[in-house]
Design a protein around this motif. Structure first.
Motif, PDB file in Angstrom:
ATOM      1  N   ILE A   1      27.094 -31.140  23.711  1.00 13.36           N
ATOM      2  CA  ILE A   1      28.448 -30.991  23.177  1.00 13.36           C
ATOM      3  C   ILE A   1      28.699 -32.186  22.253  1.00 13.36           C
ATOM      4  CG2 ILE A   1      30.912 -30.900  23.785  1.00 13.36           C
ATOM      5  CD1 ILE A   1      28.553 -30.134  26.542  1.00 13.36           C
ATOM      6  N   LEU A   2      29.045 -31.924  21.010  1.00  9.95           N
ATOM      7  CA  LEU A   2      29.213 -32.982  20.019  1.00  9.95           C
ATOM      8  C   LEU A   2      30.680 -33.353  19.909  1.00  9.95           C
ATOM      9  CD1 LEU A   2      26.989 -31.150  17.393  1.00  9.95           C
ATOM     10  CD2 LEU A   2      26.269 -32.929  18.996  1.00  9.95           C
ATOM     11  N   THR A   3      30.973 -34.640  20.119  1.00 15.98           N
ATOM     12  CA  THR A   3      32.364 -35.073  20.064  1.00 15.98           C
ATOM     13  C   THR A   3      32.535 -36.206  19.070  1.00 15.98           C
ATOM     14  OG1 THR A   3      32.414 -36.919  21.636  1.00 15.98           O
ATOM     15  CG2 THR A   3      32.408 -34.709  22.567  1.00 15.98           C
ATOM     16  N   GLN A   4      33.725 -36.345  18.551  1.00  9.39           N
ATOM     17  CA  GLN A   4      34.036 -37.498  17.710  1.00  9.39           C
ATOM     18  C   GLN A   4      35.490 -37.847  17.879  1.00  9.39           C
ATOM     19  OE1 GLN A   4      35.980 -35.136  14.347  1.00  9.39           O
ATOM     20  NE2 GLN A   4      36.280 -37.208  14.994  1.00  9.39           N
ATOM     21  N   GLY A   5      35.809 -39.097  17.557  1.00 11.84           N
ATOM     22  CA  GLY A   5      37.199 -39.520  17.572  1.00 11.84           C
ATOM     23  C   GLY A   5      37.606 -40.255  18.838  1.00 11.84           C
ATOM     24  N   ILE A   6      36.836 -40.129  19.922  1.00 11.00           N
ATOM     25  CA  ILE A   6      37.150 -40.871  21.149  1.00 11.00           C
ATOM     26  C   ILE A   6      35.963 -41.780  21.466  1.00 11.00           C
ATOM     27  CG2 ILE A   6      37.837 -40.696  23.578  1.00 11.00           C
ATOM     28  CD1 ILE A   6      38.674 -37.837  23.096  1.00 11.00           C
ATOM     29  N   PRO A   7      36.199 -43.115  21.542  1.00  8.30           N
ATOM     30  CA  PRO A   7      35.079 -44.010  21.852  1.00  8.30           C
ATOM     31  C   PRO A   7      34.483 -43.681  23.225  1.00  8.30           C
ATOM     32  CG  PRO A   7      37.030 -45.254  21.178  1.00  8.30           C
ATOM     33  CD  PRO A   7      37.460 -43.834  21.360  1.00  8.30           C
TER      34      PRO A   7
ATOM     35  N   PRO B   1      24.838 -41.524  22.918  1.00  8.21           N
ATOM     36  CA  PRO B   1      25.588 -42.074  21.789  1.00  8.21           C
ATOM     37  C   PRO B   1      24.734 -42.066  20.526  1.00  8.21           C
ATOM     38  CG  PRO B   1      24.926 -43.814  23.307  1.00  8.21           C
ATOM     39  CD  PRO B   1      24.414 -42.536  23.872  1.00  8.21           C
ATOM     40  N   SER B   2      25.359 -41.900  19.382  1.00  7.02           N
ATOM     41  CA  SER B   2      24.679 -42.018  18.096  1.00  7.02           C
ATOM     42  C   SER B   2      25.633 -42.772  17.189  1.00  7.02           C
ATOM     43  CB  SER B   2      24.339 -40.636  17.551  1.00  7.02           C
ATOM     44  OG  SER B   2      25.480 -40.027  17.014  1.00  7.02           O
ATOM     45  N   PRO B   3      25.168 -43.271  16.047  1.00  7.03           N
ATOM     46  CA  PRO B   3      26.063 -44.120  15.248  1.00  7.03           C
ATOM     47  C   PRO B   3      27.348 -43.398  14.844  1.00  7.03           C
ATOM     48  CG  PRO B   3      23.841 -44.061  14.292  1.00  7.03           C
ATOM     49  CD  PRO B   3      23.860 -43.094  15.412  1.00  7.03           C
ATOM     50  N   MET B   4      27.305 -42.079  14.767  1.00  9.21           N
ATOM     51  CA  MET B   4      28.435 -41.378  14.191  1.00  9.21           C
ATOM     52  C   MET B   4      29.208 -40.503  15.169  1.00  9.21           C
ATOM     53  SD  MET B   4      27.158 -41.169  10.458  1.00  9.21           S
ATOM     54  CE  MET B   4      25.829 -40.101   9.988  1.00  9.21           C
ATOM     55  N   ALA B   5      28.762 -40.363  16.394  1.00  4.61           N
ATOM     56  CA  ALA B   5      29.435 -39.452  17.313  1.00  4.61           C
ATOM     57  C   ALA B   5      29.012 -39.790  18.733  1.00  4.61           C
ATOM     58  CB  ALA B   5      29.039 -38.016  16.984  1.00  4.61           C
TER      59      ALA B   5
ATOM     60  N   THR C   1      32.699 -40.879   8.619  1.00  7.02           N
ATOM     61  CA  THR C   1      34.125 -41.029   8.915  1.00  7.02           C
ATOM     62  C   THR C   1      34.958 -40.169   7.965  1.00  7.02           C
ATOM     63  OG1 THR C   1      33.692 -43.277   9.654  1.00  7.02           O
ATOM     64  CG2 THR C   1      35.983 -42.721   9.195  1.00  7.02           C
ATOM     65  N   ALA C   2      34.543 -40.108   6.702  1.00 10.83           N
ATOM     66  CA  ALA C   2      35.270 -39.279   5.730  1.00 10.83           C
ATOM     67  C   ALA C   2      35.221 -37.809   6.157  1.00 10.83           C
ATOM     68  CB  ALA C   2      34.664 -39.453   4.341  1.00 10.83           C
ATOM     69  N   LEU C   3      34.071 -37.358   6.638  1.00 12.58           N
ATOM     70  CA  LEU C   3      33.970 -35.965   7.090  1.00 12.58           C
ATOM     71  C   LEU C   3      34.841 -35.724   8.322  1.00 12.58           C
ATOM     72  CD1 LEU C   3      30.177 -35.082   6.625  1.00 12.58           C
ATOM     73  CD2 LEU C   3      32.111 -34.401   5.202  1.00 12.58           C
ATOM     74  N   GLN C   4      34.867 -36.712   9.234  1.00 12.36           N
ATOM     75  CA  GLN C   4      35.725 -36.618  10.428  1.00 12.36           C
ATOM     76  C   GLN C   4      37.193 -36.479  10.037  1.00 12.36           C
ATOM     77  OE1 GLN C   4      35.302 -40.046  12.909  1.00 12.36           O
ATOM     78  NE2 GLN C   4      33.186 -39.561  13.423  1.00 12.36           N
ATOM     79  N   PHE C   5      37.588 -37.354   9.123  1.00 14.04           N
ATOM     80  CA  PHE C   5      38.972 -37.386   8.656  1.00 14.04           C
ATOM     81  C   PHE C   5      39.299 -36.047   7.984  1.00 14.04           C
ATOM     82  CE2 PHE C   5      42.152 -39.202   5.504  1.00 14.04           C
ATOM     83  CZ  PHE C   5      43.121 -39.485   6.453  1.00 14.04           C
ATOM     84  N   LEU C   6      38.397 -35.581   7.150  1.00 13.64           N
ATOM     85  CA  LEU C   6      38.571 -34.294   6.470  1.00 13.64           C
ATOM     86  C   LEU C   6      38.742 -33.166   7.490  1.00 13.64           C
ATOM     87  CD1 LEU C   6      38.363 -32.386   3.968  1.00 13.64           C
ATOM     88  CD2 LEU C   6      35.870 -32.471   4.256  1.00 13.64           C
ATOM     89  N   ARG C   7      37.907 -33.176   8.527  1.00 11.89           N
ATOM     90  CA  ARG C   7      37.968 -32.125   9.541  1.00 11.89           C
ATOM     91  C   ARG C   7      39.344 -32.097  10.220  1.00 11.89           C
ATOM     92  NH1 ARG C   7      37.063 -32.427  14.995  1.00 11.89           N
ATOM     93  NH2 ARG C   7      36.803 -30.383  15.980  1.00 11.89           N
ATOM     94  N   GLN C   8      39.849 -33.306  10.546  1.00 14.71           N
ATOM     95  CA  GLN C   8      41.168 -33.380  11.186  1.00 14.71           C
ATOM     96  C   GLN C   8      42.256 -32.789  10.285  1.00 14.71           C
ATOM     97  OE1 GLN C   8      41.525 -37.497  12.172  1.00 14.71           O
ATOM     98  NE2 GLN C   8      40.079 -37.328  13.856  1.00 14.71           N
TER      99      GLN C   8
END
Lengths: 416, 416
Positions: free
Chosen positions: A182-188, A213-217, A401-408
């Motif tokens: 399950i791929l997550t982002q936005g929560i440390p 953990p990975s550098p981006m997610a 991060t730009a893609l994350q922000f865009l997704r939100q």
């Protein structure tokens, strides 16, 4: 089942390349319930390969050897395996045909070294290498399976996925296993762990949760091991649904899906299009997007506005904005995104402008400062980020991060 | 001097992390003339560590063990080394002081586990770890040196650079060595091998040639080992000059230089600027270029013209060109490059248009077909390439080939 990985190649032992093959194989085998007992890296030398093979025998059920194949390695692994088993090299006609075809396609004459790649030990089963010249080899001897694979990563991966693992599954050497990432982002990671603590404590006994953990997610892997695959799948998918209810916004995909793929799905379902403009990320975001097959359905193009004059001439960023606030500013990011949305005729445009480094930092705007803007259907939103002082990592993190922000933003606009 | 690296940690054997420590150490030791005989990754287990240590003894002069230290690993490496040497753990006061200070700074109370990190085998020399709690350890036994280092990369690197290598140099265990890596492109490995066969056969006895293929280039490494570093450098550089005469056009750089860096140097010295327009490579070329620090001196920007309307609206590609010849054609590539040169106000512009796949291929233009164009000072030149059927690799190869083609054109135009 226990396995040892033996990687052959001086390039690993002189530190010229990092052995990423072993980590990839270890993960794949582990997922299939095969424990890696040891990873051994040895020289392109007959004596050393023989020593490693002898050391492995009796300790493990499966020995996977990679590398030491091909003309410049003098096919040392193949010849040494012949010596180890007391077998002879014979021509494998389908592989020879395959090699000839590859050379014909590239208009190159085949030479003896190329032909010799089709020679295989007479006690081996050939694992047909669709993607390269060096065939994979499978041996069974004294209750041990030996597999020899080329060291070129994509050829090795192809053979593991399409030849080695299916054979191991078929002969019942693997356990029934079902796993879902399950791929997550936005929560440390540490906050995520607290958020899903109860969930984790209430998992069925044979379902395990791992943090990857990975550098981006942060990737979460649920895996269940047992006997009945259908049962295991049901068990894991039930837990995935629970997780979706706890952290709905953080999950952007499953398995090997990328953030860009997730964005593509959102855009396709809402019939919207995307454009990009990049300064500090310099094409990396566009590359992440165009790595997605079929992205032309939702992505139109980008303007990489590295020089200020490109920001002005192509995107229409105002000269006074650049003079008053600088290229790395909220205002410039905003005008870049709005300009790209217009020039590229798209519904959404994402912009980055920042200082990737190593030079260009100031006390006010240190290296790692990045402004990201998204021009959407109703408004342009911006956010500032400060990353570190390493150029390569700054590009990587700014892009993701730009893609994350865009997704939100796409999610928020769709919810309206 | 010969060495073995033993890395301890389940995280490597389950594929959770890639063992980058070993590659780093191997490179450092090699530079100092210490040959890495083998790299062995084993479990966090007493038995397995003992087995690996026993296997190494007699084969090498130096055994470097990393990992398996610290409270969460139960200091398994330290305890096992004690057992291996028959020594006892004693408190090392300077390390205890150091640990206490670290905890005071972070306002955390020290517990027994933390104190125990300062225990060291009584037959070891402590390598003081300024950056962490787990000390490095140095043992000499039976003409073999054993070094134990923490697995945390920056602590390991600190100790290798500041403690291990200086000690090895001091006791005269290192050799003088000189390496040079020559970067080539445009000639496949097997053809290159034939082209430089005579050169290789006539190398001085102490100069070795190694082939280091990578997806985008063939790297050649010349290395010489001896006593006088200045002599070795002269020896290798003389051979490099010979190689330059055999394959002058194929060499694009040396060491870790990228193709984009080489292009940047050419452009800076001729005071020319570069722009890019990409269709099938979708930003990858721009990413390769902007990965070069300081590229703003010669690179202005790119237009990623993925959709035809961006090719028309932003670059000025003629509608009739697209209709008559298609987006993947010599004519479109030519108009894209010329358009980008104009829009971005640059001296050189490189363009790509092709079918990356997996869909979009036709019998006439199969997946992998790519047209590359370079608009230069005097003319626009084009070339067609046909790569394979894998999207990821097509993007990779198209991008690198475009840079290669661009490099040739810049060289040719400069020669006029």
């Amino acid at each position: 089942m226990k396995a040892e990985i033996i990687t052959i190649g001086d390039e690993i032992l002189i530190g010229q390349i990092v052995d990423t093959n072993s980590a990839w194989m270890a993960e794949q085998f582990n997922i299939h319930g095969i424990e890696i007992y040891q990873i051994t890296s040895v020289h392109d030398s007959r004596e050393h390969i023989l020593e490693a093979l002898k050391n492995a025998v009796g300790k493990v059920d499966l020995v996977v050897v990679t590398g030491g194949l091909g003309p410049t390695k003098d096919d040392i692994t193949k010849k040494t395996l012949c010596e180890f088993f007391g077998s002879e090299l014979v021509m494998h006609e389908p592989t020879l045909e395959h090699i000839k075809n590859r050379f014909v396609k590239r208009n190159i004459d085949i030479n003896k070294l190329n032909r010799d790649q089709a020679l295989v030990p007479d006690n081996s089963t050939v694992l047909f290498n669709l993607l390269g010249s060096a065939p994979g080899l499978w041996f069974e001897s004294n209750n041990t399976i030996f597999v020899s694979l080329p060291g070129v990563p994509f050829e090795m991966k192809y053979l593991v996925e399409n030849e080695v693992l299916p054979r191991l599954v078929k002969i019942g050497k693997t356990k029934a296993i079902y796993h879902k990432t399950i791929l997550t982002q936005g929560i440390p990671e540490s906050m995520l762990a607290m958020k899903i603590e109860d969930f984790e404590n209430n998992l069925p006994a044979n379902v395990k949760l791992a943090y990857l953990p990975s550098p981006m997610a942060v990737r979460l892997r649920l895996s269940a091991m047992g006997t009945d695959k259908t049962e295991l799948e049901k068990l894991v998918e039930t837990e995935v649904i629970k997780l979706q209810q706890i952290i709905p916004d953080a999950i952007y995909g499953y398995g090997n899906e990328t953030m860009a793929e997730g964005i593509g799905k959102l855009l396709v379902s809402s019939r919207k299009t995307l454009g990009v403009t990049e300064s500090c990320t310099g094409g990396f975001i566009s590359h992440l997007i165009t790595s997605v097959p079929g992205c032309s359905a939702w992505y139109k193009g980008s303007v990489i506005a590295y020089a200020n004059e490109v920001k002005q001439n192509v995107l229409g960023v105002q000269t006074e904005t650049l003079e008053k606030f600088g290229a790395v500013s909220e205002e410039t990011a905003r005008e870049m995104a709005a300009g790209a949305r217009k020039v590229l005729h798209v519904n959404f445009a994402v912009a980055t402008t920042g200082i990737a480094g190593p030079d260009g930092g100031t006390p006010d705007k240190p290296v790692g400062t990045v402004w990201i803007a998204v021009a959407g259907l109703n408004a342009t939103v911006t956010q500032k980020f400060v990353f570190g002082d390493n150029r390569e990592r700054n590009i990587l993190r700014s892009g993701q991060t730009a893609l994350q922000f865009l997704r939100q933003i796409i999610l928020e606009e769709s919810a309206r």
